[in-house]
Each structure stands twice: as C-alpha cells, then as structure tokens.
Design an enzyme around this catalytic site. Structure first.
Site, PDB file in Angstrom:
ATOM      1  N   THR A 290       2.587  22.560 -40.975  1.00 20.48           N
ATOM      2  CA  THR A 290       3.537  23.671 -41.090  1.00 20.48           C
ATOM      3  C   THR A 290       3.211  24.289 -42.418  1.00 20.48           C
ATOM      4  O   THR A 290       2.624  23.640 -43.275  1.00 20.48           O
ATOM      5  CB  THR A 290       4.987  23.125 -41.079  1.00 20.48           C
TER       6      THR A 290
ATOM      7  N   ARG B 166       9.511  23.328 -26.519  1.00 21.94           N
ATOM      8  CA  ARG B 166       9.997  22.494 -27.631  1.00 21.94           C
ATOM      9  C   ARG B 166      10.117  23.344 -28.908  1.00 21.94           C
ATOM     10  O   ARG B 166       9.224  24.088 -29.262  1.00 21.94           O
ATOM     11  CB  ARG B 166       9.032  21.335 -27.849  1.00 21.94           C
TER      12      ARG B 166
ATOM     13  N   THR C 114       8.303  20.011 -43.895  1.00 20.78           N
ATOM     14  CA  THR C 114       7.206  19.801 -42.956  1.00 20.78           C
ATOM     15  C   THR C 114       7.211  18.342 -42.537  1.00 20.78           C
ATOM     16  O   THR C 114       7.556  17.480 -43.326  1.00 20.78           O
ATOM     17  CB  THR C 114       5.841  20.155 -43.577  1.00 20.78           C
TER      18      THR C 114
HETATM   19  N1  ASP Z   1       7.873  20.285 -38.701  1.00 24.19           N
HETATM   20  C1  ASP Z   1       6.950  20.856 -37.752  1.00 24.19           C
HETATM   21  C2  ASP Z   1       7.558  20.737 -36.375  1.00 24.19           C
HETATM   22  O1  ASP Z   1       8.097  19.699 -36.052  1.00 24.19           O
HETATM   23  C3  ASP Z   1       5.624  20.210 -37.745  1.00 24.19           C
HETATM   24  C4  ASP Z   1       5.090  19.786 -39.080  1.00 24.19           C
HETATM   25  O2  ASP Z   1       5.540  20.251 -40.108  1.00 24.19           O
HETATM   26  O3  ASP Z   1       4.194  18.956 -39.150  1.00 24.19           O
HETATM   27  O4  ASP Z   1       7.423  21.656 -35.615  1.00 24.19           O
END
Ligand code: ASP
Length: 308
Positions: free
Chosen positions: A175, A203, A226
């Site tokens: 992210t 999702r 993230t």
């Molecule tokens: N937080 C993000 C999500 O769950 C993914 C990530 O940051 O790795 O969509």
C-alpha cells in the site's frame, strides 16, 4: 513551525537477503523522489492535503509499489483499487473502493471529498461519478506489471496445489500512504492500494475505511496504515491511536507503537506512519521491513527499508 511529511510504500517480509543491491537502491531512490514531491509542496507553503496528495500520486506512478500502476491483481486477474484522503482541521474526507480507471486513485478519493456530500463511493456508482470527474483515465492493462502477474500466478498455483502459505505478505500486499503537518499546523493523511494479491473480487481493505487505514485530526494525529487490512479494520487502528492520545493522554510515539505491536501479537502484520501537529513523526511496524521515508526538522530526507 517546520512542516514535515512521511510516507510508506508497504510493509511485510522485506529482508535484505531477498533483495539485490540494485533493487534496494531502486527502492531508496523511489522513496526519496516521492517524498520530495510532497516536501516540495510544503516548502513552498502548500497545505498538508496537497503535500500528501502529491506524494501519493508519485507513489502511484511508481510500479515498484502496490497502488495505481503496479497494483496487484484480484483472483479474477482484474484490478480493484482503494484510496482515501482526510483533513485534520475539519475531518473532511473522501474515499473510493474497488475502482479501476483513474490513473491516480487518490485524486478519485479527493474528488469524492471535494465534489460530493459523501465519504465513500464504490461499484458502478463510483465508476459513473469518476467518469464525469475530469480525471485522467487509463485502460486496465496499464496498471498491471509482469511482477504482479507472476505473483498472482504463483498464489493461484499455491492454492490449486493446496500448499501452505509461505507467509510472505510482501509479495502479496503493499500500500502507499503519506501523512503531513504543514506550516499552519494542519494535518492530512492519504492512502492508496491495490489491496492483496488474489483477493476475492469485491473485497475492500482498510485503506479506504476512515478510522482504520486512514485518519487525520489536528488534535491528535494523521495516520496511514499498511498491512493485513482485515486486522486494521477490526481494531479500527487509526481511530484507536486517536483515542489513546485524546482520552489517555498518550503521546504519538507511544500510542502508535503500542497499537502496531498489539496488532502484531494478534496476527495482524503491518505498520503505519503518523504525524502530530508538533511535527513529531513515527513509523512503527511489526513486520521485518517497511518501505518508508520522512523529512526532519531541517527538511532533510531519510529513507529506510529494513528494521535498523
Ligand atoms: N492494507 C492493504 C489492504 O489490506 C494491503 C497492504 O497494505 O499490504 O488492502
């Protein structure tokens, strides 16, 4: 006061032995360039919201990171991107979920904030609104990269063969986000993501959920997270930090650090970046690494990848 900005490009099993020196150098250069895009705005007297938008736009254009160009694929080999932006002085915010089209999903989130009376748009209605919002649009193919395609194929193959997950969220997640405190002491946060590789279509992660992956209030902090989004939603990570600062009198570093370690203890890997109106910056994570960068009180840029 000296304005400050911090950004992240995702957290996970990011280890030195999994990266060549060339890859490492490419990440540092990208983090520095994206941080500079936001810092330039602040140093010219710009508002925190414009600084975090500029930094996230730069991150979205960088295919190394999972947002905009370089977004991961869903299990149907499509892209569904989430983004949010929030202002600390008014709690104005805007978000989009599951979109594919705007080159810069963060500008789509800003359009929701600035041009509608709503906070979060998704699905067909979001697509219709964004088509008329005068944003630069890109075809679906533009967002994918060979590395993201390979990650999808590897994950689908793993599922077909019923093999155990190798526990490397860095290959599947990511992210980008930025938080800033401007010269007037106002805070802002922005987050943008492709989500998780091979996620179920439909999702939605924590990034566009206000109070989970994105939060800003001048009284407490601006936060962008993230990691494993479902955990950040269940524990309302961003708002939890706000509550500990507001009601328990904790400082930024303690509140943010404790929430990230508690999430880790419950299985929610990841991290976040946070800034308060005094210009304090913290970048805690419970995974081996997190792509991150920040400016200090003298306007110098720092970049880090691993735990050091
Ligand atoms: N937080 C993000 C999500 O769950 C993914 C990530 O940051 O790795 O969509």
């Amino acid at each position: 006061m000296t304005p400050v900005i911090a950004l992240h490009g995702g957290a996970g099993t990011i280890l030195p032995e999994r990266m060549t020196p060339e890859q490492e150098a490419a990440y540092h250069a990208a983090l520095r360039a994206c941080l500079k895009a936001g810092l330039d705005v602040l140093q010219q007297g710009g508002a925190a919201v414009d600084a975090v938008t500029a930094a996230v736009m730069a991150l979205e254009d960088e295919p190394l990171f999972n947002a905009g160009r370089g977004a991961v694929f869903t299990s149907d080999a499509t892209h569904e991107m989430d983004a949010a932006v929030m202002l600390g002085d008014t709690r104005a915010c805007g978000a989009v979920a599951g979109i594919c089209g705007p080159r810069h999903p963060i500008l789509a989130a800003r359009a929701v904030m600035e041009r509608t009376e709503h906070v979060l748009l998704t699905g067909a209605g979001a697509a219709t609104f964004l088509a008329g919002a005068d944003l630069e649009m890109m075809p679906p193919d533009w967002f994918g990269t060979p590395a993201r395609r390979a990650a999808l194929e590897a994950e689908l193959e793993r599922r077909r063969l019923n093999l155990p997950d190798d526990g490397d969220p860095a290959r599947k997640h990511g992210t980008v986000g930025a938080v800033a405190c401007d010269g007037e002491g106002h805070l802002a946060a922005a987050t943008s993501t492709g989500g998780m590789t091979a996620k179920l279509p439909g999702r939605v992660g924590d990034s566009p959920v206000i109070g989970a992956g994105t939060w800003a209030d001048d009284e407490t902090a601006a936060i962008s997270a993230t990691g494993h989004g479902e955990y950040f939603i269940r524990w309302a990570a961003g708002h939890e930090i706000d509550a500990r600062m507001r009601w328990a009198g904790q400082d930024l570093v303690r509140a943010a650090g404790d929430v990230v370690s508690e999430l880790g203890a419950r299985g929610g890997s990841g991290g976040l970046i946070a800034v308060d109106r005094q210009g304090n910056v913290t970048l805690p994570f419970n995974s081996p690494g997190m792509y991150r960068a920040w400016s200090d009180g003298e306007g110098r840029i720092h970049t880090r990848i691993f735990r050091d």
